[in-house]
Design a protein around this motif. Structure first.
Motif, PDB file in Angstrom:
ATOM      1  N   SER A  64       1.602   6.627  -7.033  1.00  0.00           N
ATOM      2  CA  SER A  64       0.510   7.532  -7.382  1.00  0.00           C
ATOM      3  C   SER A  64       0.910   8.990  -7.198  1.00  0.00           C
ATOM      4  N   GLN A  65       1.537   9.277  -6.053  1.00  0.00           N
ATOM      5  CA  GLN A  65       1.872  10.668  -5.745  1.00  0.00           C
ATOM      6  C   GLN A  65       3.044  11.187  -6.557  1.00  0.00           C
ATOM      7  N   GLU A  66       4.056  10.343  -6.798  1.00  0.00           N
ATOM      8  CA  GLU A  66       5.274  10.804  -7.453  1.00  0.00           C
ATOM      9  C   GLU A  66       5.253  10.627  -8.966  1.00  0.00           C
ATOM     10  N   VAL A 104       1.899   1.728  -3.540  1.00  0.00           N
ATOM     11  CA  VAL A 104       0.801   2.307  -4.327  1.00  0.00           C
ATOM     12  C   VAL A 104       0.767   3.818  -4.145  1.00  0.00           C
ATOM     13  N   THR A 105       0.881   4.262  -2.895  1.00  0.00           N
ATOM     14  CA  THR A 105       0.854   5.702  -2.603  1.00  0.00           C
ATOM     15  C   THR A 105       2.036   6.414  -3.246  1.00  0.00           C
ATOM     16  N   LEU A 106       3.230   5.829  -3.125  1.00  0.00           N
ATOM     17  CA  LEU A 106       4.433   6.430  -3.700  1.00  0.00           C
ATOM     18  C   LEU A 106       4.303   6.591  -5.210  1.00  0.00           C
ATOM     19  N   ASP A 156       0.033   3.317 -11.577  1.00  0.00           N
ATOM     20  CA  ASP A 156      -0.309   2.205 -10.700  1.00  0.00           C
ATOM     21  C   ASP A 156       0.844   1.210 -10.665  1.00  0.00           C
ATOM     22  N   ARG A 192       0.830  -1.216   0.000  1.00  0.00           N
ATOM     23  CA  ARG A 192       0.000   0.000   0.000  1.00  0.00           C
ATOM     24  C   ARG A 192       0.862   1.262   0.000  1.00  0.00           C
ATOM     25  N   ASN A 193       1.987   1.217   0.701  1.00  0.00           N
ATOM     26  CA  ASN A 193       2.908   2.361   0.657  1.00  0.00           C
ATOM     27  C   ASN A 193       3.470   2.556  -0.744  1.00  0.00           C
TER      28      ASN A 193
END
Length: 285
Positions: free
Chosen positions: A227-229, A223-225, A233, A220-221
């Motif tokens: 997506s944000q950077e 996925v966040t990385l 996906d 999940r971390n």
């Protein structure tokens, strides 16, 4: 390393040491620039013309030649107390020579990697050589220097550092030492968190280590990385692995127990079956 062994640090800020004690480099100006250039190409003969073009391009030719000769002499004098380090000149070539007992950390890393075989596990001596070379990596190649010629070498040794850590990670995984394998895996991701292949291996190692919740959090971390950077996906292989782990069954647990014993140390520790995504799985993500 013996107490008075001369060593040169290139993987990190440039430094010259006797044992653990860092020495003050007695060079400045063009002499220091020449020393850095020759150190970065240790044991390679560099043409004088190349050195003049790289370091004295803004100086009149006659003065540049004189400046180069003076800098070579000063480096010879400065390296005098350090057995194994010296300057050699032959025809139009200049070389910073490194001979025993002197050592250079980047050479140790190269040699350690060159001696690795493709077996599933490292031989004890190979493991110790790799471990020693990794501990000597104090930062990027010639950290703090910004000359254009450094960049390809910096990329080369960054890749070698990650390669060494990957081999150590897979060796420890193959031996069932998942805590140590995870330590190496996390070290890789500290250098480059966007290495999704390594992210998958770390996720799987958490699963092997009985840390299913941490494996899911790692995914999940990621996925966040991403997506944000990068606004992307995870790769399908990563999503498939997450699906397998989040729906873990006894058969997956048994597969995990034997997965790291298969293949060679050059292969991922993640079994291929855990990356095979069914249509039903794919429809969920």
């Amino acid at each position: 390393m013996t107490e008075n062994q001369p060593t040169m640090t290139l993987l990190g800020p440039l430094a010259l040491r006797l044992g653990p004690a860092r020495q003050k480099l007695p060079f400045a100006g063009h002499t220091k620039q020449l020393f850095v250039y020759l150190a970065g190409h240790a044991n390679l003969g560099i043409r004088r013309e190349t050195l003049l073009d790289e370091l004295w391009s803004d100086v009149a030719p006659a003065r540049a030649q004189s400046g180069l000769n003076t800098a070579i002499w000063r480096i010879k004098q400065g390296l005098g107390p350090y057995a194994g380090f010296g300057i050699q000149t032959m025809d139009d070539l200049v070389r910073l020579s490194v001979q025993a007992p002197a050592q250079v950390d980047s050479h140790q890393l190269e040699q350690a990697l060159a001696q690795v075989t493709a077996s599933p596990q490292l031989e004890p001596e190979a493991y110790l050589r790799l471990l020693t070379s990794v501990k000597l990596c104090r930062g990027p190649f010639l950290d703090g220097c910004s000359s254009h010629w450094i960049l390809p070498l910096r990329e080369k040794f960054a890749a070698m550092h990650i390669r060494a850590l990957t081999l150590l990670m897979r060796d420890r995984a193959a031996r069932g030492d998942y805590d140590a394998a995870l330590e190496y895996g996390r070290a890789i991701l500290e250098l480059d968190a966007f290495r999704e292949g390594t992210q998958r291996e770390v996720i799987w190692l958490y699963a092997l280590n009985g840390q299913r919740a941490q494996a899911i959090l790692q995914y999940r971390n990621l996925v966040t990385l991403l997506s944000q950077e990068l606004a992307i996906d995870p790769m399908p292989e990563t999503t498939a692995l997450f699906s397998k782990i989040s729906q873990a069954t006894d058969s997956i647990v048994r597969l995990a127990a034997r997965s790291v014993d298969e293949g060679s140390i050059d292969r991922s520790v993640v079994p291929a079956v855990c990356l095979q995504q069914s249509d039903r799985d794919a429809s969920k993500y």
